[in-house]
Structure formats: C-alpha cells, structure tokens
Design a protein around this motif. Structure first.
Motif, PDB file in Angstrom:
ATOM      1  N   UNK A   5      44.923  23.171  49.783  1.00  0.00           N
ATOM      2  CA  UNK A   5      44.819  21.715  49.636  1.00  0.00           C
ATOM      3  C   UNK A   5      43.540  21.351  48.887  1.00  0.00           C
ATOM      4  N   UNK A   6      42.432  21.991  49.265  1.00  0.00           N
ATOM      5  CA  UNK A   6      41.151  21.702  48.613  1.00  0.00           C
ATOM      6  C   UNK A   6      41.183  22.095  47.141  1.00  0.00           C
ATOM      7  N   UNK A   7      41.840  23.204  46.813  1.00  0.00           N
ATOM      8  CA  UNK A   7      41.942  23.631  45.418  1.00  0.00           C
ATOM      9  C   UNK A   7      42.778  22.647  44.610  1.00  0.00           C
ATOM     10  N   UNK A   8      43.880  22.204  45.188  1.00  0.00           N
ATOM     11  CA  UNK A   8      44.735  21.217  44.507  1.00  0.00           C
ATOM     12  C   UNK A   8      43.959  19.920  44.307  1.00  0.00           C
ATOM     13  N   UNK A  16      48.089  19.908  37.721  1.00  0.00           N
ATOM     14  CA  UNK A  16      46.837  20.217  37.037  1.00  0.00           C
ATOM     15  C   UNK A  16      46.367  21.629  37.381  1.00  0.00           C
ATOM     16  N   UNK A  17      46.482  22.019  38.645  1.00  0.00           N
ATOM     17  CA  UNK A  17      46.093  23.377  39.035  1.00  0.00           C
ATOM     18  C   UNK A  17      46.997  24.396  38.353  1.00  0.00           C
ATOM     19  N   UNK A  18      48.286  24.137  38.353  1.00  0.00           N
ATOM     20  CA  UNK A  18      49.227  25.045  37.689  1.00  0.00           C
ATOM     21  C   UNK A  18      48.875  25.192  36.210  1.00  0.00           C
ATOM     22  N   UNK A  19      48.549  24.090  35.555  1.00  0.00           N
ATOM     23  CA  UNK A  19      48.186  24.153  34.139  1.00  0.00           C
ATOM     24  C   UNK A  19      46.931  24.986  33.923  1.00  0.00           C
ATOM     25  N   UNK A  20      45.942  24.833  34.792  1.00  0.00           N
ATOM     26  CA  UNK A  20      44.711  25.629  34.684  1.00  0.00           C
ATOM     27  C   UNK A  20      44.982  27.114  34.857  1.00  0.00           C
ATOM     28  N   UNK A  21      45.984  27.424  35.678  1.00  0.00           N
ATOM     29  CA  UNK A  21      46.298  28.831  35.959  1.00  0.00           C
ATOM     30  C   UNK A  21      47.330  29.401  34.986  1.00  0.00           C
ATOM     31  N   UNK A  22      47.930  28.531  34.174  1.00  0.00           N
ATOM     32  CA  UNK A  22      48.949  28.987  33.234  1.00  0.00           C
ATOM     33  C   UNK A  22      50.265  29.346  33.904  1.00  0.00           C
ATOM     34  N   UNK A  40      46.727  37.986  43.546  1.00  0.00           N
ATOM     35  CA  UNK A  40      46.433  38.070  42.109  1.00  0.00           C
ATOM     36  C   UNK A  40      46.047  36.724  41.492  1.00  0.00           C
ATOM     37  N   UNK A  41      46.180  35.627  42.231  1.00  0.00           N
ATOM     38  CA  UNK A  41      45.817  34.290  41.729  1.00  0.00           C
ATOM     39  C   UNK A  41      44.502  33.774  42.307  1.00  0.00           C
ATOM     40  N   UNK A  42      43.998  34.419  43.332  1.00  0.00           N
ATOM     41  CA  UNK A  42      42.855  33.896  44.074  1.00  0.00           C
ATOM     42  C   UNK A  42      41.609  33.753  43.205  1.00  0.00           C
ATOM     43  N   UNK A  43      41.267  34.764  42.432  1.00  0.00           N
ATOM     44  CA  UNK A  43      40.041  34.722  41.630  1.00  0.00           C
ATOM     45  C   UNK A  43      40.138  33.613  40.582  1.00  0.00           C
ATOM     46  N   UNK A  44      41.304  33.450  39.972  1.00  0.00           N
ATOM     47  CA  UNK A  44      41.490  32.392  38.979  1.00  0.00           C
ATOM     48  C   UNK A  44      41.373  31.012  39.630  1.00  0.00           C
ATOM     49  N   UNK A  45      41.893  30.861  40.843  1.00  0.00           N
ATOM     50  CA  UNK A  45      41.779  29.583  41.543  1.00  0.00           C
ATOM     51  C   UNK A  45      40.320  29.308  41.877  1.00  0.00           C
ATOM     52  N   UNK A  46      39.626  30.317  42.331  1.00  0.00           N
ATOM     53  CA  UNK A  46      38.203  30.163  42.642  1.00  0.00           C
ATOM     54  C   UNK A  46      37.425  29.732  41.391  1.00  0.00           C
ATOM     55  N   UNK A  48      38.603  28.202  38.737  1.00  0.00           N
ATOM     56  CA  UNK A  48      39.062  26.898  38.249  1.00  0.00           C
ATOM     57  C   UNK A  48      38.645  25.741  39.146  1.00  0.00           C
ATOM     58  N   UNK A  49      38.468  26.010  40.440  1.00  0.00           N
ATOM     59  CA  UNK A  49      38.253  24.904  41.382  1.00  0.00           C
ATOM     60  C   UNK A  49      36.988  25.016  42.217  1.00  0.00           C
ATOM     61  N   UNK A  50      36.422  26.198  42.305  1.00  0.00           N
ATOM     62  CA  UNK A  50      35.256  26.398  43.163  1.00  0.00           C
ATOM     63  C   UNK A  50      35.595  26.678  44.614  1.00  0.00           C
ATOM     64  N   UNK A  51      36.873  26.690  44.952  1.00  0.00           N
ATOM     65  CA  UNK A  51      37.279  27.017  46.328  1.00  0.00           C
ATOM     66  C   UNK A  51      37.177  28.534  46.494  1.00  0.00           C
ATOM     67  N   UNK A  52      36.442  28.951  47.482  1.00  0.00           N
ATOM     68  CA  UNK A  52      36.106  30.354  47.688  1.00  0.00           C
ATOM     69  C   UNK A  52      37.318  31.244  47.955  1.00  0.00           C
ATOM     70  N   UNK A  53      37.264  32.437  47.393  1.00  0.00           N
ATOM     71  CA  UNK A  53      38.290  33.462  47.667  1.00  0.00           C
ATOM     72  C   UNK A  53      38.352  33.769  49.160  1.00  0.00           C
ATOM     73  N   UNK A  54      37.200  33.661  49.822  1.00  0.00           N
ATOM     74  CA  UNK A  54      37.142  33.939  51.256  1.00  0.00           C
ATOM     75  C   UNK A  54      37.902  32.889  52.059  1.00  0.00           C
TER      76      UNK A  54
END
Length: 71
Positions: A5-8, A16-22, A40-46, A48-54
């Motif tokens: 939710x925080x990443x979205x 917008x998140x989907x577009x950033x991730x392709x 496999x998407x976690x690092x890209x989300x981190x 793109x959004x600053x939401x931690x992989x942890x």
C-alpha cells in the motif's frame, strides 16, 4: 497499511507503480490477492518508491536493520 500500500501510495497509483516497474497494472492486483510481492520485483519497488525491501518481504530479507546498524 501494508508495505505494498505504501509503495502504491508513493508511486501515486497502482498504474503509476506498474509503469515505473515496466509491468501491467493487473500484476499488482495479483500481488494483493496473493498477499506477497514477488521477490524479483522487490529491489525495483524499493528503488522506485523508497519502501524498504525488509518491509516488502521480511520473510526473504529479514527485519529492517536498526538505525546505525549496517544493512
């Protein structure tokens, strides 16, 4: 609010998140259904959004390091 939710929210929307991730937006809906972000998407989300992989996948990356502790 979940880490996804925080990443979205940080991206502005699921689209917008989907577009950033392709990827396509329905993929993100699927993550909500499965209650897990694919590893496999976690690092890209981190990145793109600053939401931690942890926060996104503590089962894989462990808990967030304490402040001042090396990641």
């Amino acid at each position: 609010m979940t880490a996804l939710d925080r990443a979205v929210e940080a991206a502005g929307s699921q689209l917008a998140l989907a577009n950033r991730l392709g990827i396509r937006s329905p993929s993100i809906s699927g993550w909500y259904d499965r209650k897990k972000v694919p590893v496999e998407r976690v690092i890209a989300i981190e990145a793109a959004t600053g939401v931690s992989r942890h926060d996104l996948r503590p089962d894989v990356f462990g808990p967030a390091p304490e402040k001042g502790e090396a990641a």
